[in-house]
Design a protein around this motif. Structure first.
Motif, PDB file in Angstrom:
ATOM      1  N   UNK A  81      -1.338  54.395   6.476  1.00 16.13           N
ATOM      2  CA  UNK A  81      -0.471  53.418   7.100  1.00 16.13           C
ATOM      3  C   UNK A  81       0.903  53.966   7.421  1.00 16.13           C
ATOM      4  N   UNK A  82       1.696  53.205   8.179  1.00 11.94           N
ATOM      5  CA  UNK A  82       3.037  53.679   8.570  1.00 11.94           C
ATOM      6  C   UNK A  82       3.982  53.851   7.393  1.00 11.94           C
ATOM      7  N   UNK A  83       3.749  53.137   6.295  1.00 14.60           N
ATOM      8  CA  UNK A  83       4.634  53.248   5.139  1.00 14.60           C
ATOM      9  C   UNK A  83       4.107  54.153   4.051  1.00 14.60           C
ATOM     10  N   UNK A  87       7.221  59.423  15.169  1.00 13.28           N
ATOM     11  CA  UNK A  87       6.918  57.985  15.184  1.00 13.28           C
ATOM     12  C   UNK A  87       8.153  57.170  15.584  1.00 13.28           C
ATOM     13  N   UNK A  88       7.899  56.054  16.273  1.00 14.38           N
ATOM     14  CA  UNK A  88       8.956  55.124  16.689  1.00 14.38           C
ATOM     15  C   UNK A  88       9.984  55.778  17.608  1.00 14.38           C
ATOM     16  N   UNK A  89       9.509  56.742  18.387  1.00 17.53           N
ATOM     17  CA  UNK A  89      10.399  57.393  19.348  1.00 17.53           C
ATOM     18  C   UNK A  89      10.691  56.445  20.507  1.00 17.53           C
ATOM     19  N   UNK A 134      11.507  55.281  24.319  1.00 17.64           N
ATOM     20  CA  UNK A 134      11.071  55.788  25.634  1.00 17.64           C
ATOM     21  C   UNK A 134      12.151  56.685  26.243  1.00 17.64           C
ATOM     22  N   UNK A 135      11.713  57.791  26.788  1.00 16.45           N
ATOM     23  CA  UNK A 135      12.641  58.727  27.393  1.00 16.45           C
ATOM     24  C   UNK A 135      13.078  59.845  26.472  1.00 16.45           C
ATOM     25  N   UNK A 136      12.823  59.723  25.160  1.00 15.40           N
ATOM     26  CA  UNK A 136      13.182  60.794  24.231  1.00 15.40           C
ATOM     27  C   UNK A 136      12.246  61.981  24.416  1.00 15.40           C
ATOM     28  N   UNK A 137      12.750  63.161  24.107  1.00 13.76           N
ATOM     29  CA  UNK A 137      11.946  64.372  24.229  1.00 13.76           C
ATOM     30  C   UNK A 137      11.002  64.509  23.040  1.00 13.76           C
ATOM     31  N   UNK A 138       9.845  65.130  23.230  1.00 10.38           N
ATOM     32  CA  UNK A 138       8.935  65.343  22.093  1.00 10.38           C
ATOM     33  C   UNK A 138       9.493  66.392  21.140  1.00 10.38           C
ATOM     34  N   UNK A 139       9.029  66.339  19.895  1.00 11.20           N
ATOM     35  CA  UNK A 139       9.428  67.348  18.914  1.00 11.20           C
ATOM     36  C   UNK A 139       8.703  68.665  19.176  1.00 11.20           C
ATOM     37  N   UNK A 140       7.408  68.581  19.510  1.00 10.18           N
ATOM     38  CA  UNK A 140       6.616  69.759  19.890  1.00 10.18           C
ATOM     39  C   UNK A 140       6.338  69.658  21.379  1.00 10.18           C
ATOM     40  N   UNK A 141       6.690  70.698  22.139  1.00  8.09           N
ATOM     41  CA  UNK A 141       6.697  70.622  23.600  1.00  8.09           C
ATOM     42  C   UNK A 141       5.662  71.585  24.187  1.00  8.09           C
TER      43      UNK A 141
END
Length: 549
Positions: A57-59, A291-293, A295-302
């Motif tokens: 789960x998320x928690x 998680x919970x990124x 919209x418009x944020x860059x990915x951590x792994x590109x």
């Protein structure tokens, strides 16, 4: 003679009444036992699924086991009387039809009462539904905060934070209490209103019944029967309104559990068991967002792509927040990429069953967590009946066997809240033994020397050299040049992208010279090309680089 007959009839009536009450009592006992058995069976059937949902789960990272609490809520509801009032509800129309045949006027009074009580129930749901969800969310957040503070209380006490966190937690607990009190007030109002309406309607039915008896339109027996039947129609609705908070919480718990089950068990896996891997690893255009990124944020792994040959030892280096630990978690399947594929021997790891793939992977996370149980159980990954020789072999590969023999109970030493407390270095070395258990083909070690002293680091280097000689594929995240130099190649990450990838000595030389030159993704994806054509795949960079954590 007539007096004797009346006396016998009276005795018979008393006997029948007592027998009827005894049967009613027995039925209530059977009903309660059946509800408890049903709740136990429900828990046994969904317990494993809820546990798996809790761990996924998320928690889960914060120690939150909300799905297990939800399962307990559902079990409590199933074992309570509230469930049987729901079962009684469908019989209401049948009792209404019976009332119509007793007398249409009594039928009309009861029908009006049903409509009024349904309206009260709907109002109760509308008023308490949203506030009930808010109260549940606030209570869950409060309990999660308490768990986090409890796990790290030594730090809290050492930094003089006790008073501050008591105030912080108390403020949030007070908010959850206010939210819960609001729900209770609303539910109490509508429950009292429903109970009052039901009693008034039953009294009205008795009054109308008495009038009809006086008018010779029905008998006294029919009047009492009508009152009982009217109560059977109205009582389930009244009880549902009174227990609406429990019903609503159970409904929310059921939704959360089923949603997590669909998420956990919706993963696709192969229908057949794949053969043991040789150890070749390929990443193809892998993209990962936190998680919970927004919209418009860059990915951590590109769009990461590179290959590792079976039996190679690769050091992964780079600055903080470069994505090294995230890359390790992607490789072992602990998290899923947004796009792209991680392959082992050409097979997408999502097509492997987790329990099958895990046997061929050795993983040591950056923060080593050992679980309540014995050291042997932790090393054996809690297998039901492991062979002792396999546990000892894993400890020997990790160079920790002699250390464990020095403990009072050796491998049987119990660790966890009720057991022995281990140092950070001891936990790290036991975690390394767990990674070596079963002689896996691929080892992914995230900062395995973070808490080791000189002796422990020397033992770690011997363990890695032995794994290399055994043709195991090793991916080692480190910031120690001495460890990186013992690997075949070095992959340097920066900002989720490959900056350098090539033979260890060449990369270390370039870093020492300040030649921070990135290799192309196509070159990294092919080990042969990445090595032979490295000089042609480099571009000048102005910023120097060094080995960092």
């Amino acid at each position: 003679g007539s007096a004797v007959v009346e006396h016998e009839h009276a005795h018979l009536s008393v006997a029948v009444s007592v027998a009827g009450l005894a049967v009613l009592g027995i039925l209530e006992i059977v009903r309660s036992l059946y509800a408890n058995r049903l709740a136990a069976r429900f828990g046994a059937r969904l317990g494993s699924a809820a546990f798996l949902a809790a761990t996924n789960g998320p928690g889960a990272g914060f120690g939150d086991v909300q799905p297990l609490r939800d399962l307990a809520t559902i079990r409590t509801f199933v074992a309570s009387r509230s469930l049987f009032f729901l079962f009684d509800l469908p019989f209401g129309p049948l009792f209404l039809v019976l009332l119509y045949f007793v007398h249409p006027l009594l039928f009309a009074i009861t029908l009006v009462g049903v409509v009024i009580m349904v309206i009260i129930a709907l109002l109760n749901q509308a008023v308490t539904g949203r506030s009930g969800r808010e109260a549940g969310d606030k209570l869950a957040a409060t309990m999660n905060a308490a768990q986090t503070f409890a796990r790290n209380f030594e730090t809290v006490r050492a930094l003089g934070m006790v008073s501050s966190i008591i105030e912080f937690w108390g403020d949030r607990f007070a908010q959850s209490l206010r939210a819960s009190d609001k729900v209770a007030r609303n539910n109490a109002f509508y429950s009292g209103l429903s109970r009052t309406v039901r009693i008034l309607l039953q009294l009205a039915a008795l009054a109308v019944g008495a009038y009809l008896v006086l008018a010779d339109e029905m008998t006294a027996g029919m009047m009492f029967a009508a009152s009982i039947i009217s109560g059977r129609v109205l009582q389930p609705i009244d009880q549902i309104v009174g227990n609406w908070r429990q019903i609503a919480e159970t409904g929310q718990a059921w939704k959360r559990v089923t949603a997590l089950q669909k998420q956990v068990f919706g993963e696709r896996h192969a229908d057949v068991e794949l053969p043991p891997p040789v150890g070749a690893l390929t990443l193809d255009q892998v993209v990962y967002f936190l998680p919970n990124t927004d919209p418009g944020d860059l990915p951590l792994i590109k769009r990461l792509s590179f290959s590792v040959n079976a039996g190679e030892c690769i050091a992964i280096i780079g600055p903080s927040q470069a994505g090294k630990s995230t890359l390790a978690r992607l490789i072992v399947g602990a998290i899923q990429p947004r796009s792209g594929v991680v392959r082992i021997d050409g097979a997408d790891i999502q097509n492997w069953r987790p329990d099958q793939l895990g046997k061929h992977l050795g993983y040591l996370s950056q923060e080593v967590e050992l679980f309540p149980g014995t050291i042997g159980q932790n090393i054996s990954r809690f297998e039901a009946d492991p062979f002792d020789r396999e546990i000892i072999a894993a400890a020997q590969r990790a160079q920790v066997h002699q250390l464990l023999l020095g403990l009072p109970r050796g491998y049987a030493t119990v660790i966890g809240p009720m057991g022995v407390r281990l140092s950070g270095g001891e936990r790290q070395r036991i975690g390394l033994a767990r990674a070596f258990f079963g002689d896996p083909r691929i080892l992914v070690l995230d900062e395995p020397n973070a808490n080791l002293d000189a002796e422990g680091e020397a033992a770690l280097e011997r363990a890695i050299l032995n794994a290399r000689s055994g043709k195991r594929t090793v991916l080692l995240i480190t910031h120690r040049p001495s460890l990186a130099a013992k690997c075949d190649r070095i992959l340097m990450l920066r900002d989720g992208q490959i900056e350098l990838y090539g033979p260890a000595q060449d990369v270390l030389h370039r870093l020492a010279q300040g030649q921070n030159k990135p290799v192309t993704q196509s070159a990294a994806a092919n080990p042969a090309v990445g090595t032979a054509n490295e000089s042609r795949g480099l571009l000048d960079q102005s910023t120097p680089s060094r080995l960092q954590n």
